[in-house]
Design a protein around this motif. Structure first.
Motif, PDB file in Angstrom:
ATOM      1  N   VAL B   4       0.859  -1.168   0.000  1.00 10.00           N
ATOM      2  CA  VAL B   4       0.000   0.000   0.000  1.00 10.00           C
ATOM      3  C   VAL B   4       0.904   1.230   0.000  1.00 10.00           C
ATOM      4  O   VAL B   4       1.812   1.328   0.821  1.00 10.00           O
ATOM      5  CB  VAL B   4      -0.903   0.010   1.252  1.00 10.00           C
ATOM      6  N   PRO B  25      -4.137   1.454  -2.899  1.00  2.93           N
ATOM      7  CA  PRO B  25      -4.241   0.131  -2.252  1.00  2.93           C
ATOM      8  C   PRO B  25      -3.571  -0.939  -3.102  1.00  2.93           C
ATOM      9  O   PRO B  25      -3.237  -0.721  -4.257  1.00  2.93           O
ATOM     10  CB  PRO B  25      -5.759  -0.091  -2.174  1.00  2.93           C
ATOM     11  N   HIS B  29      -7.315  -5.732  -4.027  1.00  3.80           N
ATOM     12  CA  HIS B  29      -7.991  -5.649  -2.733  1.00  3.80           C
ATOM     13  C   HIS B  29      -9.289  -4.863  -2.888  1.00  3.80           C
ATOM     14  O   HIS B  29      -9.331  -3.852  -3.578  1.00  3.80           O
ATOM     15  CB  HIS B  29      -7.093  -4.970  -1.694  1.00  3.80           C
ATOM     16  N   THR B  31     -11.223  -3.779  -0.157  1.00  2.00           N
ATOM     17  CA  THR B  31     -11.571  -3.015   1.041  1.00  2.00           C
ATOM     18  C   THR B  31     -10.428  -2.066   1.390  1.00  2.00           C
ATOM     19  O   THR B  31      -9.270  -2.467   1.412  1.00  2.00           O
ATOM     20  CB  THR B  31     -11.836  -3.960   2.223  1.00  2.00           C
ATOM     21  N   VAL B  32     -10.772  -0.804   1.650  1.00  2.00           N
ATOM     22  CA  VAL B  32      -9.774   0.213   1.977  1.00  2.00           C
ATOM     23  C   VAL B  32     -10.194   0.920   3.264  1.00  2.00           C
ATOM     24  O   VAL B  32     -11.365   1.257   3.429  1.00  2.00           O
ATOM     25  CB  VAL B  32      -9.640   1.241   0.841  1.00  2.00           C
ATOM     26  N   TYR B  48     -14.077   3.378   6.109  1.00  2.00           N
ATOM     27  CA  TYR B  48     -13.637   2.286   5.256  1.00  2.00           C
ATOM     28  C   TYR B  48     -14.603   2.077   4.105  1.00  2.00           C
ATOM     29  O   TYR B  48     -15.785   2.426   4.185  1.00  2.00           O
ATOM     30  CB  TYR B  48     -13.391   0.988   6.028  1.00  2.00           C
ATOM     31  N   ARG B  50     -15.764  -0.553   0.735  1.00  2.69           N
ATOM     32  CA  ARG B  50     -15.740  -1.863   0.099  1.00  2.69           C
ATOM     33  C   ARG B  50     -16.170  -1.688  -1.345  1.00  2.69           C
ATOM     34  O   ARG B  50     -17.214  -1.086  -1.609  1.00  2.69           O
ATOM     35  CB  ARG B  50     -16.674  -2.845   0.788  1.00  2.69           C
ATOM     36  N   CYS B  92      -3.394   4.354   5.742  1.00  2.00           N
ATOM     37  CA  CYS B  92      -4.321   3.684   4.845  1.00  2.00           C
ATOM     38  C   CYS B  92      -4.001   2.199   4.880  1.00  2.00           C
ATOM     39  O   CYS B  92      -2.836   1.804   5.015  1.00  2.00           O
ATOM     40  CB  CYS B  92      -4.141   4.239   3.431  1.00  2.00           C
ATOM     41  N   SER B  94      -5.393  -1.794   3.153  1.00  2.00           N
ATOM     42  CA  SER B  94      -6.303  -2.467   2.230  1.00  2.00           C
ATOM     43  C   SER B  94      -6.310  -3.963   2.509  1.00  2.00           C
ATOM     44  O   SER B  94      -5.400  -4.498   3.156  1.00  2.00           O
ATOM     45  CB  SER B  94      -5.929  -2.186   0.771  1.00  2.00           C
ATOM     46  N   LEU B 101      -5.343  -7.045   7.204  1.00  2.00           N
ATOM     47  CA  LEU B 101      -5.126  -5.802   6.469  1.00  2.00           C
ATOM     48  C   LEU B 101      -3.648  -5.592   6.201  1.00  2.00           C
ATOM     49  O   LEU B 101      -2.793  -6.027   6.974  1.00  2.00           O
ATOM     50  CB  LEU B 101      -5.649  -4.613   7.276  1.00  2.00           C
TER      51      LEU B 101
END
Lengths: 110, 112
Positions: B4, B25, B29, B31-32, B48, B50, B92, B94, B101
């Motif tokens: 990331v 990210p 991925h 999700t962040v 967050y 998705r 951040c 991801s 994560l």
């Protein structure tokens, strides 16, 4: 999300095994347990994750008793470079919200 | 190694200025996450996403913070106007959800 409780800090010496215990009395059936490590000036790094019994990888072992109300992260033969903050998290399998607690500050001495 | 990427690494600004932090990210991925870390509060979840859609931004002060994902390769966190109390490290991360994560190196923000 289940609340977690960890010791604020721990000291150890090089070469020793370190066990950090996390309490999560309200863990739900669908919750997993995850541990992260954070060095100064870096983001947290995933170490290990488990649901029950024992999980082992190249970095650590995670022990989870049958009632799952606690878990123990075991670091074998720590070195100075293992000095870091270790976070225990509990979250739902397949879930997304990931909340960090205060963590345990491990200090490894020579 | 996939990672990331966050920019800038450091930002010093004056109170009242707009601050934009960027995150790339890991490719694939879905999700962040945005976190803020201070000595006093620890790691706080701000928001967050998705699949680029915001799922939860309840951790953000809505009047001055905004988070977006213009596309799958870019997430932004903006503060306007910035205040000294916003000084922190912003991370951040991801992943695919499920608690695993991957974090960036963070943006160290100082608001004078």
């Amino acid at each position: 999300l289940a609340k977690t409780t960890q010791p604020i800090s721990m000291d150890s010496y090089e070469g020793q095994e370190v066990n950090i215990t996390c309490s999560h009395n309200n863990i739900a059936t669908n919750d997993y347990i995850t541990w992260y490590q954070q060095f100064p000036s870096q983001g947290p790094r995933f170490i290990i994750q488990g649901y029950k019994t024992k999980v082992t990888n190249e970095v650590a072992s995670l022990f989870i008793p049958a009632d799952r109300k606690s878990s123990t992260l075991s670091l074998p033969r720590v070195s100075l470079s293992d000095t870091a903050v270790y976070y225990c998290l509990v979250g739902e399998v397949g879930g997304f919200k990931t909340i960090f607690g205060a963590g345990t500050r491990l200090f490894v001495k020579a | 190694d996939a990672r990331v990427t966050q920019t800038p690494r450091h930002k010093v600004t004056e109170m009242g200025q707009e601050v934009t932090m960027r995150c790339q990210p890991i490719l694939g991925h879905n999700t962040v996450f945005w976190y803020r870390q201070t000595m006093m509060q620890g790691l706080e979840l701000l928001a967050y996403f998705r699949n680029r859609a915001p799922l939860d931004d309840s951790g953000m002060p809505k009047d001055r913070f905004s988070a977006e994902m213009p596309d799958a390769t870019l997430a932004t966190l903006k503060i306007q106007p910035s205040e000294p109390r916003d000084s922190a490290v912003y991370f951040c991360a991801s992943g695919f959800g499920g608690g695993k994560l991957f974090f960036g190196s963070g943006t160290q923000l100082s608001v004078l």
